[in-house]
Design a protein around this motif. Structure first.
Motif, PDB file in Angstrom:
ATOM      1  N   GLN A 163       0.829  -1.204   0.000  1.00 39.45           N
ATOM      2  CA  GLN A 163       0.000   0.000   0.000  1.00 39.45           C
ATOM      3  C   GLN A 163       0.866   1.258   0.000  1.00 39.45           C
ATOM      4  O   GLN A 163       0.566   2.225  -0.709  1.00 39.45           O
ATOM      5  N   VAL A 164       1.931   1.250   0.793  1.00 38.68           N
ATOM      6  CA  VAL A 164       2.837   2.400   0.850  1.00 38.68           C
ATOM      7  C   VAL A 164       3.516   2.595  -0.507  1.00 38.68           C
ATOM      8  O   VAL A 164       3.593   3.722  -1.012  1.00 38.68           O
ATOM      9  N   ALA A 165       3.989   1.522  -1.109  1.00 36.97           N
ATOM     10  CA  ALA A 165       4.656   1.618  -2.414  1.00 36.97           C
ATOM     11  C   ALA A 165       3.714   2.177  -3.482  1.00 36.97           C
ATOM     12  O   ALA A 165       4.119   3.014  -4.301  1.00 36.97           O
ATOM     13  N   ILE A 166       2.467   1.754  -3.459  1.00 38.13           N
ATOM     14  CA  ILE A 166       1.479   2.268  -4.413  1.00 38.13           C
ATOM     15  C   ILE A 166       1.259   3.764  -4.196  1.00 38.13           C
ATOM     16  O   ILE A 166       1.225   4.545  -5.151  1.00 38.13           O
ATOM     17  N   ALA A 167       1.139   4.167  -2.938  1.00 33.96           N
ATOM     18  CA  ALA A 167       0.938   5.591  -2.625  1.00 33.96           C
ATOM     19  C   ALA A 167       2.133   6.427  -3.074  1.00 33.96           C
ATOM     20  O   ALA A 167       1.955   7.522  -3.630  1.00 33.96           O
ATOM     21  N   ILE A 168       3.342   5.927  -2.859  1.00 31.07           N
ATOM     22  CA  ILE A 168       4.544   6.665  -3.280  1.00 31.07           C
ATOM     23  C   ILE A 168       4.566   6.799  -4.805  1.00 31.07           C
ATOM     24  O   ILE A 168       4.879   7.874  -5.333  1.00 31.07           O
ATOM     25  N   GLU A 169       4.216   5.757  -5.508  1.00 28.96           N
ATOM     26  CA  GLU A 169       4.169   5.823  -6.980  1.00 28.96           C
ATOM     27  C   GLU A 169       3.129   6.836  -7.443  1.00 28.96           C
ATOM     28  O   GLU A 169       3.360   7.578  -8.406  1.00 28.96           O
ATOM     29  N   GLU A 170       1.979   6.893  -6.773  1.00 29.71           N
ATOM     30  CA  GLU A 170       0.952   7.879  -7.127  1.00 29.71           C
ATOM     31  C   GLU A 170       1.465   9.294  -6.911  1.00 29.71           C
ATOM     32  O   GLU A 170       1.208  10.191  -7.731  1.00 29.71           O
ATOM     33  N   ILE A 171       2.194   9.508  -5.830  1.00 30.35           N
ATOM     34  CA  ILE A 171       2.770  10.833  -5.573  1.00 30.35           C
ATOM     35  C   ILE A 171       3.763  11.178  -6.674  1.00 30.35           C
ATOM     36  O   ILE A 171       3.743  12.287  -7.220  1.00 30.35           O
ATOM     37  N   LYS A 172       4.621  10.245  -7.010  1.00 30.77           N
ATOM     38  CA  LYS A 172       5.629  10.480  -8.052  1.00 30.77           C
ATOM     39  C   LYS A 172       4.984  10.837  -9.389  1.00 30.77           C
ATOM     40  O   LYS A 172       5.526  11.640 -10.148  1.00 30.77           O
ATOM     41  N   GLN A 173       3.824  10.264  -9.684  1.00 31.07           N
ATOM     42  CA  GLN A 173       3.141  10.524 -10.947  1.00 31.07           C
ATOM     43  C   GLN A 173       2.412  11.865 -10.947  1.00 31.07           C
ATOM     44  O   GLN A 173       2.109  12.402 -12.008  1.00 31.07           O
ATOM     45  N   SER A 174       2.141  12.382  -9.770  1.00 28.01           N
ATOM     46  CA  SER A 174       1.461  13.667  -9.652  1.00 28.01           C
ATOM     47  C   SER A 174       2.419  14.773 -10.080  1.00 28.01           C
ATOM     48  O   SER A 174       3.628  14.682  -9.891  1.00 28.01           O
ATOM     49  N   SER A 175       1.880  15.819 -10.653  1.00 25.60           N
ATOM     50  CA  SER A 175       2.745  16.855 -11.217  1.00 25.60           C
ATOM     51  C   SER A 175       3.166  17.934 -10.223  1.00 25.60           C
ATOM     52  O   SER A 175       4.172  18.590 -10.432  1.00 25.60           O
ATOM     53  N   ASP A 176       2.422  18.105  -9.163  1.00 23.57           N
ATOM     54  CA  ASP A 176       2.701  19.252  -8.300  1.00 23.57           C
ATOM     55  C   ASP A 176       2.362  18.915  -6.857  1.00 23.57           C
ATOM     56  O   ASP A 176       1.183  18.778  -6.521  1.00 23.57           O
ATOM     57  N   TRP A 177       3.381  18.784  -6.013  1.00 25.68           N
ATOM     58  CA  TRP A 177       3.135  18.397  -4.634  1.00 25.68           C
ATOM     59  C   TRP A 177       4.170  18.997  -3.695  1.00 25.68           C
ATOM     60  O   TRP A 177       5.271  19.358  -4.104  1.00 25.68           O
ATOM     61  N   VAL A 178       3.759  19.089  -2.453  1.00 25.51           N
ATOM     62  CA  VAL A 178       4.651  19.428  -1.344  1.00 25.51           C
ATOM     63  C   VAL A 178       4.514  18.264  -0.371  1.00 25.51           C
ATOM     64  O   VAL A 178       3.426  17.991   0.129  1.00 25.51           O
ATOM     65  N   VAL A 179       5.613  17.577  -0.135  1.00 24.49           N
ATOM     66  CA  VAL A 179       5.620  16.432   0.768  1.00 24.49           C
ATOM     67  C   VAL A 179       6.244  16.865   2.077  1.00 24.49           C
ATOM     68  O   VAL A 179       7.273  17.542   2.093  1.00 24.49           O
ATOM     69  N   GLU A 180       5.608  16.463   3.168  1.00 19.20           N
ATOM     70  CA  GLU A 180       6.187  16.768   4.475  1.00 19.20           C
ATOM     71  C   GLU A 180       6.162  15.529   5.345  1.00 19.20           C
ATOM     72  O   GLU A 180       5.241  14.728   5.274  1.00 19.20           O
ATOM     73  N   GLY A 181       7.233  15.375   6.124  1.00 18.58           N
ATOM     74  CA  GLY A 181       7.323  14.246   7.034  1.00 18.58           C
ATOM     75  C   GLY A 181       8.754  13.811   7.249  1.00 18.58           C
ATOM     76  O   GLY A 181       9.668  14.247   6.552  1.00 18.58           O
ATOM     77  N   VAL A 182       8.948  12.938   8.212  1.00 19.26           N
ATOM     78  CA  VAL A 182      10.288  12.505   8.592  1.00 19.26           C
ATOM     79  C   VAL A 182      10.637  11.102   8.115  1.00 19.26           C
ATOM     80  O   VAL A 182      11.711  10.604   8.401  1.00 19.26           O
ATOM     81  N   PHE A 183       9.750  10.470   7.379  1.00 20.83           N
ATOM     82  CA  PHE A 183       9.972   9.097   6.952  1.00 20.83           C
ATOM     83  C   PHE A 183      10.990   9.060   5.811  1.00 20.83           C
ATOM     84  O   PHE A 183      10.623   9.119   4.642  1.00 20.83           O
TER      85      PHE A 183
END
Length: 155
Positions: free
Chosen positions: A34-54
């Motif tokens: 599930q985490v890997a799928i979510a990361i791939e979806e983020i990577k495919q998105s064109s415009d994001w701000v990611v926050e966190g310590v992971f």
């Protein structure tokens, strides 16, 4: 800070807690798949701000990032921010469980300097140092406020 930057830029905010943890509290991890799928979806998105310590979740996103902002605060500043923010779990769990989760978070966060994994200062510094695009290291809340002010004005 992530929300302010995203708003200024019309971007989506991605909180890595919501990628890593199941809904309903910070006590049940999502599966690796599930985490890997979510990361791939983020990577495919064109415009994001990611926050966190992971760090393990940030690492695959670095190649897609245009900018990196490293909040390199002293522990006392982090501790005070955690206390003022309070327990996010309290919104989702019964009070006793929320308090236990918050105490566990404080303990975990206090070990940031001493860990040797992808959720450590050591690893975050390596990610920051190796990042070859625009990058900013902010050392305190005043730096954050000034950066948000300046960044908003430059868009």
């Amino acid at each position: 800070m992530a929300a302010a930057l995203a708003e200024n830029n019309g971007s989506d905010v991605v909180n890595l807690d919501s990628v890593f943890w199941m809904p309903g509290g910070y006590n049940q991890k999502r599966s690796e798949e599930q985490v890997a799928i979510a990361i791939e979806e983020i990577k495919q998105s064109s415009d994001w701000v990611v926050e966190g310590v992971f760090g393990a979740l940030i690492e695959p996103l670095v190649e897609c990032a245009d900018m990196m902002i490293y909040l390199d605060f002293q522990w006392q500043d982090c501790y005070e921010a955690l206390l003022s923010r309070g327990s996010e779990s309290s919104k989702q769990l019964d009070p006793e469980a929320a308090d236990a989760n918050f105490q566990a978070l404080l303990t975990w966060a206090s070990q940031y300097e001493h860990r040797h994994n992808k959720n450590s200062r050591e690893f975050h510094q390596r990610l920051y140092q190796s990042f070859e695009k625009d990058k900013y290291r902010l050392l305190n809340r005043n730096d954050v406020n000034q950066f948000v002010k300046d960044f908003g004005a430059s868009i």
